[in-house]
Structures are given as structure tokens and as C-alpha cells.
Design a protein around this motif. Structure first.
Motif, PDB file in Angstrom:
ATOM      1  N   SER A  79      -1.762   3.637  -3.134  1.00 56.75           N
ATOM      2  CA  SER A  79      -0.922   3.474  -4.169  1.00 56.75           C
ATOM      3  C   SER A  79      -1.066   3.553  -5.621  1.00 56.75           C
ATOM      4  O   SER A  79      -2.085   3.625  -6.069  1.00 56.75           O
ATOM      5  N   GLY A  98       6.070  -8.318   2.340  1.00 55.70           N
ATOM      6  CA  GLY A  98       5.010  -8.567   3.105  1.00 55.70           C
ATOM      7  C   GLY A  98       3.760  -7.452   2.743  1.00 55.70           C
ATOM      8  O   GLY A  98       2.660  -7.519   2.627  1.00 55.70           O
ATOM      9  N   LYS A  99       4.212  -6.264   2.485  1.00 49.43           N
ATOM     10  CA  LYS A  99       3.696  -5.193   1.974  1.00 49.43           C
ATOM     11  C   LYS A  99       3.161  -5.238   0.775  1.00 49.43           C
ATOM     12  O   LYS A  99       1.923  -5.028   0.208  1.00 49.43           O
ATOM     13  N   GLU A 135       0.161  -7.862   0.666  1.00 47.34           N
ATOM     14  CA  GLU A 135      -1.014  -7.176   1.128  1.00 47.34           C
ATOM     15  C   GLU A 135      -1.603  -6.199   0.035  1.00 47.34           C
ATOM     16  O   GLU A 135      -2.879  -6.264  -0.189  1.00 47.34           O
ATOM     17  N   ILE A 136      -0.783  -5.512  -0.770  1.00 48.27           N
ATOM     18  CA  ILE A 136      -1.147  -4.637  -1.675  1.00 48.27           C
ATOM     19  C   ILE A 136      -1.683  -5.256  -3.062  1.00 48.27           C
ATOM     20  O   ILE A 136      -2.829  -5.141  -3.540  1.00 48.27           O
ATOM     21  N   LEU A 155       5.528   1.724   6.105  1.00 49.37           N
ATOM     22  CA  LEU A 155       4.314   1.604   6.072  1.00 49.37           C
ATOM     23  C   LEU A 155       4.066   0.222   6.853  1.00 49.37           C
ATOM     24  O   LEU A 155       3.293   0.002   7.851  1.00 49.37           O
ATOM     25  N   ASP A 156       4.948  -0.972   6.479  1.00 49.36           N
ATOM     26  CA  ASP A 156       4.782  -2.053   6.883  1.00 49.36           C
ATOM     27  C   ASP A 156       5.156  -2.353   8.464  1.00 49.36           C
ATOM     28  O   ASP A 156       4.578  -3.053   9.536  1.00 49.36           O
ATOM     29  N   LYS A 157       6.273  -1.626   8.992  1.00 45.18           N
ATOM     30  CA  LYS A 157       6.622  -1.617  10.166  1.00 45.18           C
ATOM     31  C   LYS A 157       6.105  -0.555  11.096  1.00 45.18           C
ATOM     32  O   LYS A 157       6.376  -0.347  12.244  1.00 45.18           O
ATOM     33  N   PRO A 201       3.932   0.179  -5.448  1.00 40.60           N
ATOM     34  CA  PRO A 201       4.267  -1.189  -4.845  1.00 40.60           C
ATOM     35  C   PRO A 201       5.152  -1.716  -5.738  1.00 40.60           C
ATOM     36  O   PRO A 201       5.128  -2.895  -6.378  1.00 40.60           O
ATOM     37  N   LEU A 205       7.603   1.296   1.405  1.00 36.35           N
ATOM     38  CA  LEU A 205       6.925   0.002   2.089  1.00 36.35           C
ATOM     39  C   LEU A 205       7.314  -0.593   3.280  1.00 36.35           C
ATOM     40  O   LEU A 205       6.641  -0.945   4.220  1.00 36.35           O
ATOM     41  N   ALA A 207       9.884  -7.250   4.942  1.00 33.29           N
ATOM     42  CA  ALA A 207       8.811  -6.229   5.249  1.00 33.29           C
ATOM     43  C   ALA A 207       8.292  -5.778   3.952  1.00 33.29           C
ATOM     44  O   ALA A 207       7.172  -5.535   3.818  1.00 33.29           O
ATOM     45  N   VAL A 208       9.152  -5.616   3.213  1.00 31.63           N
ATOM     46  CA  VAL A 208       8.607  -5.156   1.763  1.00 31.63           C
ATOM     47  C   VAL A 208       7.985  -6.137   1.067  1.00 31.63           C
ATOM     48  O   VAL A 208       6.848  -6.022   0.555  1.00 31.63           O
TER      49      VAL A 208
END
Length: 358
Positions: free
Chosen positions: A84, A277-278, A281-282, A66-68, A55, A63, A274-275
Motif C-alpha cells: 500500500s 472491508g479492505k 483492514e489496511i 484483493l478482498d475477494k 487505500p 481493493l 468489499a472496498v
């Protein structure tokens, strides 16, 4: 006549047994990667791909992918299971233990895994990021000599930044004058704020967080010690057995990687979102705009693994005291799947710098 038939039968059985033994021997010799092996058998798309990553902003390509949903889209019916990790050595243990199939990781653990498995277990199949690592320190530490008697942190023993720091300290004659310790990145930030840590060699976004949230100053950007400022911070590796069994799945993963790098090239704002956001989430918390923008400025997302740097990196592991001897890297790199994907997309091929030859 009976005696003659018996002799012929015995000879025939012996010949069959010798042939079978020879076949078994050849089969056994082809059961591992490297050397003179039996031809690989394509088992078709894998049922599952277990993918490791960190992360960190230096793993932005992972990232974003994965996110998109870029990896999942290309993998189709293959189940994607992300995992992760905090640092490379733990991820390598998972790869060598067979609980992970591929992983975004640093150069140091990649070389260590290749050496530990005698060139058998893993292959480097793409790059992901160059740059994005800094040695940051308390403001009063203005030159290398000021680190004498101080405590400097890296994410984990034997990880990429740990090797870089110890090699640099050796070059500066500071090996026995500085205490090097290892902490989880989040713990490093807390310890720095508490005054327990004097300096740290960290990947992004953690070096930026120490600067912007902890008041640290940059003592050295790792770009300064590499030609053209380029060095492989993050690469993509895969278990050799998985690459042989499921080449279609590996190509699908690489299509997702190329799509992620292209996405980042298309819009920095969207890529950072996007980065972040991921990461939220993590980790449960997004980075501030200031941190992600500073971190982003220091990295270059690229599917080129900068293979020409790896012989020097292998030497650095020895200088740092992580490896006992220089690793023979012949066969480490396999860019055939990546170059096939790049050719599909009309992009220039990437050079393995001879490290694809045994």
C-alpha cells in the motif's frame, strides 16, 4: 605448410572472436525495454508478484480484487504480495527500484516514470478507474479568484492531483497567488478541520471526507474539465522486464482485474462492502456509509485506460511545471495482454490510441 596453417588458424580465431563480440553486443542491446531488442523469452509464471495500490476508493478495482481473492485465484501458484502507498511518486520509486512488479497508480506518475526511464522501465497495461477527484474548499471560497492568498493541498509533489491543480491554477492565472503544499491525505483532513488548510484537490474518498466530515464545499469536480467527463484517475502499470519475462502472470493479473470490475458492475452494495472491508483492514477504520456512497457516485470502474487522454496529460505536466518538456509517449501502452483476456471473455477490445507504437 606450417606457416599457412598458422595463418588460417589465426584468421579463424579472429572470425570467431568477431562473431562472439557481435553476439554479445546484440545481447546487451536487448537487455532493456524499447528499441530493437532480442526476442523476449517467456520464463513462465513468476514465483511472486509484488503489487502496489492506494487505500483509496479510486483504487476500488484493486481493493475488490484483493478482498475477494480474485487476483490470487487467477495467479494460482504465484505468490501475491500487495503493498500500500499514499501517492504515486513513492510507488514509482519502488517500481523503478525493482522492489515492485506492477502497480495501480495515477496518470501523472505513470508519465513521469516513462519519461524518467526514457521509455524503458514501465508499460501501461490497463485502466482501473475514471473520475473521482475534486477541488474542495472552505464554504466562503466560491470562485477560483477567492483562492488568492490561500493554501491548497495535494497528496504529494508530482502526483496526479498535484499536476491537475497546478495546471488549473496556471490556466486561471493564479500560479503565483496560491500556496500549494503537499500532505498525506489523512493529515489533510485533520489540517482542514484545524483551519490550517483552505482547500485541497483530492481523490476519493478524501474529497468526500472533507465535504461530509469537515464541511468543505466542491469548488470544482475534475470531470468538468474533461471531454465527456472521462479521465484516467487510476491505471495499471507493470515493469517492462516483468511483462517480458512473465506474460502468463501478467495475463492472470488482468483476469483478476476484469473479474473485479465485473464484480463491481454486478452489485454496488457488495462492491462497496468489499472496498470498505479492505480499507478497514489496511487503515484500521472503515468509511461511513455516507462517505463511501458519495465517493462511489463520482467514479467509474473501467479496464479502459483512456489512452487518448495521455498526450494532453503529458502537456499538463509541463504546464504544471512538473516536467520540463513534453514526453514522447510512443510505446507507453501495451494492451495486448488485456485484449487477449477480453477476447477470452467475449468483451470488446480496448484502444491504445496509437500509443502502443514506437
Amino acid at each position: 605448410m606450417r606457416i599457412r596453417r598458422a595463418r588460417i588458424t589465426t584468421a579463424a580465431i579472429a572470425a570467431v572472436l568477431l562473431t562472439a563480440l557481435g553476439a554479445c553486443s546484440r545481447a546487451d542491446s536487448g537487455s532493456t525495454a524499447g528499441g530493437n531488442q532480442a526476442p523476449a523469452v517467456d520464463k513462465g509464471p513468476a514465483a511472486e508478484l509484488r503489487l502496489g495500490f492506494f487505500p483509496n476508493v479510486t483504487h476500488a478495482a484493486a481493493l475488490i480484487g484483493l478482498d475477494k481473492g480474485l487476483f490470487a485465484k487467477e495467479l494460482g501458484s504465484t505468490k501475491l504480495t500487495p503493498a500500500s502507498f499514499n501517492a504515486g511518486p513513492d510507488e514509482i520509486n519502488a517500481l523503478l527500484g525493482g522492489s515492485l512488479d506492477a502497480g495501480f497508480i495515477g496518470s501523472g506518475p505513470t508519465i513521469n516514470a516513462f519519461a524518467k526511464s526514457k521509455g524503458e522501465a514501465i508499460r501501461l497495461i490497463a485502466g482501473a478507474a475514471s473520475g473521482g477527484a475534486q477541488l474542495v474548499a472552505k464554504p466562503e471560497i466560491r470562485k477560483p479568484e477567492d483562492l488568492a492568498g490561500k493554501t491548497v493541498v495535494t497528496p504529494q509533489l508530482g502526483n496526479t492531483q498535484d499536476i491537475s491543480l497546478k495546471k488549473w491554477l496556471k490556466d486561471k492565472g493564479l500560479t503565483d497567488k496560491v500556496q500549494v503544499t503537499n500532505l498525506d491525505n489523512a493529515q489533510t483532513l485533520d489540517s482542514y478541520k484545524q483551519g490550517k488548510v483552505d482547500a485541497a484537490w483530492l481523490p476519493e474518498p478524501w474529497s468526500s471526507r472533507l465535504v461530509l466530515e469537515g464541511g468543505a464545499k466542491v469548488l470544482l469536480d475534475e470531470k468538468e474539465i474533461w471531454p465527456e467527463g472521462k479521465f484516467p484517475t487510476t491505471v495499471l502499470i507493470v515493469r517492462t522486464a516483468f511483462l517480458k519475462d512473465h506474460p502468463q502472470t501478467v495475463q492472470a493479473l488482468l483476469r483478476g482485474l476484469v473479474a473485479a470490475v465485473d464484480f463491481a458492475s454486478g452489485s454496488r452494495t457488495d462492491a462497496q462492502a468489499a472496498v470498505n472491508g479492505k480499507l478497514k483492514e489496511i487503515t484500521g477504520k472503515a468509511l461511513s456509509d455516507a462517505v463511501i456512497q458519495r465517493a462511489w457516485a463520482g467514479i467509474d470502474l473501467t479496464f479502459d485506460p483512456l489512452a487518448s487522454r495521455f498526450p494532453q496529460l503529458a502537456k499538463d505536466s509541463v504546464t504544471a511545471g512538473i516536467a520540463k518538456e513534453d514526453t514522447n509517449l510512443a510505446g507507453l501502452v501495451d494492451l495486448s495482454a488485456l485484449n487477449a483476456v477480453l477476447k477470452e471473455k467475449g468483451k470488446p477490445e480496448v484502444n491504445a490510441s496509437g500509443l502502443d507504437k514506437k
